[in-house]
Enzyme design. Structure first.
Site, PDB file in Angstrom:
ATOM      1  N   ARG A  18      25.650  14.648  71.738  1.00 51.33           N
ATOM      2  CA  ARG A  18      26.604  15.758  71.850  1.00 51.33           C
ATOM      3  C   ARG A  18      26.769  16.352  70.465  1.00 51.33           C
ATOM      4  O   ARG A  18      27.161  15.667  69.521  1.00 51.33           O
ATOM      5  CB  ARG A  18      27.938  15.226  72.397  1.00 51.33           C
ATOM      6  CG  ARG A  18      29.105  16.227  72.343  1.00 51.33           C
ATOM      7  CD  ARG A  18      28.859  17.429  73.243  1.00 51.33           C
ATOM      8  NE  ARG A  18      30.070  18.206  73.400  1.00 51.33           N
ATOM      9  CZ  ARG A  18      30.514  19.123  72.541  1.00 51.33           C
ATOM     10  NH1 ARG A  18      29.848  19.363  71.417  1.00 51.33           N
ATOM     11  NH2 ARG A  18      31.623  19.781  72.796  1.00 51.33           N
TER      12      ARG A  18
ATOM     13  N   GLU B 180      30.311  26.298  79.552  1.00 55.91           N
ATOM     14  CA  GLU B 180      29.756  25.529  80.663  1.00 55.91           C
ATOM     15  C   GLU B 180      28.666  26.369  81.346  1.00 55.91           C
ATOM     16  O   GLU B 180      28.697  27.602  81.304  1.00 55.91           O
ATOM     17  CB  GLU B 180      30.854  25.198  81.676  1.00 55.91           C
ATOM     18  CG  GLU B 180      32.032  24.428  81.103  1.00 55.91           C
ATOM     19  CD  GLU B 180      31.676  23.016  80.685  1.00 55.91           C
ATOM     20  OE1 GLU B 180      30.590  22.539  81.073  1.00 55.91           O
ATOM     21  OE2 GLU B 180      32.468  22.395  79.965  1.00 55.91           O
TER      22      GLU B 180
ATOM     23  N   ARG C 220      27.730   8.831  74.385  1.00 55.38           N
ATOM     24  CA  ARG C 220      26.833   9.772  73.714  1.00 55.38           C
ATOM     25  C   ARG C 220      27.072   9.758  72.212  1.00 55.38           C
ATOM     26  O   ARG C 220      28.213   9.681  71.745  1.00 55.38           O
ATOM     27  CB  ARG C 220      27.050  11.196  74.235  1.00 55.38           C
ATOM     28  CG  ARG C 220      26.747  11.377  75.694  1.00 55.38           C
ATOM     29  CD  ARG C 220      27.049  12.789  76.167  1.00 55.38           C
ATOM     30  NE  ARG C 220      28.440  13.151  75.947  1.00 55.38           N
ATOM     31  CZ  ARG C 220      28.975  14.322  76.283  1.00 55.38           C
ATOM     32  NH1 ARG C 220      28.212  15.250  76.827  1.00 55.38           N
ATOM     33  NH2 ARG C 220      30.252  14.563  76.069  1.00 55.38           N
TER      34      ARG C 220
END
Length: 242
Positions: free
Chosen positions: A58, A66, A100
């Site tokens: 990330r 999004e 992540r």
């Protein structure tokens, strides 16, 4: 960013973040996390998430629309153009609640996170500004301001911040106590090669964002020309009745 849960995927909650070395190093003159990961980018999920050597990464300091938002697919395409099938180095100091790596992604000395903001493909995520140096904060802020002024990328549309789109609230922007990066530290882990793990600091209280109805979220209004030919730059506003 494509969240794995309906809440903010980077929202700092007690015990939700794994911190590694909180000491910074430098790469191409930038302060970055001391841990690193290298490899070829094999996949791009959206405008701020990719896969390096089988590890989900990330991108820190930014938040991309999004996929379901305006400019979401274009943001993903922009990141693909910058990183897909390229050899990169990721510097990081923590993992998020989904495991992540959260870090700065470099192609040689090009900081891909910053390039996403410069091109108008992502927002500067100020809620996490204390996790980068003061000079980096200024650089990200300037990059976003320039993209806005030029109606570049997502700023050419009516844009709702992705964190508002997900949660309906604006997060609190922290005041940073240092010009150096300060990462979350719950829990802590030893440095690679260290035989003695550092003491685990007391957990910090959870950050609670102020509540705000989704209908009153800030939206970006595109720049336009008046009938007399003068140009009005884009600006933020709240919906009528807020």
């Amino acid at each position: 960013m494509t969240p794995l849960a309906p809440n903010d995927d980077l929202l700092p909650l007690t015990g939700s973040v794994t911190s590694y070395s909180t000491l910074a190093t430098t790469h191409c003159g930038r302060s970055v996390g001391r841990n690193s990961l290298t490899g070829v980018v094999s996949a791009v999920a959206d405008g701020d998430t990719l896969t390096v050597a089988g590890t989900a990464v990330r991108l820190d300091s930014i938040d991309a629309p999004e996929i379901s938002q305006t400019y979401g697919s274009q943001s993903k395409s922009a990141l693909q153009g910058l990183a897909l099938n390229k050899f990169v180095t990721v510097y990081y100091a923590k993992k998020d609640r989904y495991g992540r790596v959260v870090g700065s992604v470099f192609s040689d000395c090009t900081l891909i996170n910053l390039e996403q903001v410069r091109s108008g493909s992502a927002w500067y995520y100020q809620a996490y500004q204390c996790e980068i140096s003061a000079s980096a904060r200024n650089e990200y802020a300037a990059a976003q301001a320039a993209a806005q002024a030029a109606d570049r990328g997502l700023w050419a549309y009516t844009a709702t911040a992705p964190w508002v789109y997900r949660n309906g609230v604006e997060p609190a922007i922290p005041a940073c106590s240092s010009t150096l990066p300060t990462w979350s530290s719950t829990p802590s882990a030893p440095l690679v090669g260290s035989s003695t793990p550092p003491a685990t600091p007391a957990p910090a209280p959870p950050t609670v964002a102020p509540t705000q109805p989704t209908s009153c979220a800030l939206v970006w209004v595109n720049g336009y020309y008046r009938d007399n030919g003068t140009h009005v730059r884009g600006y933020y506003r709240r919906k009528p009745g807020c």
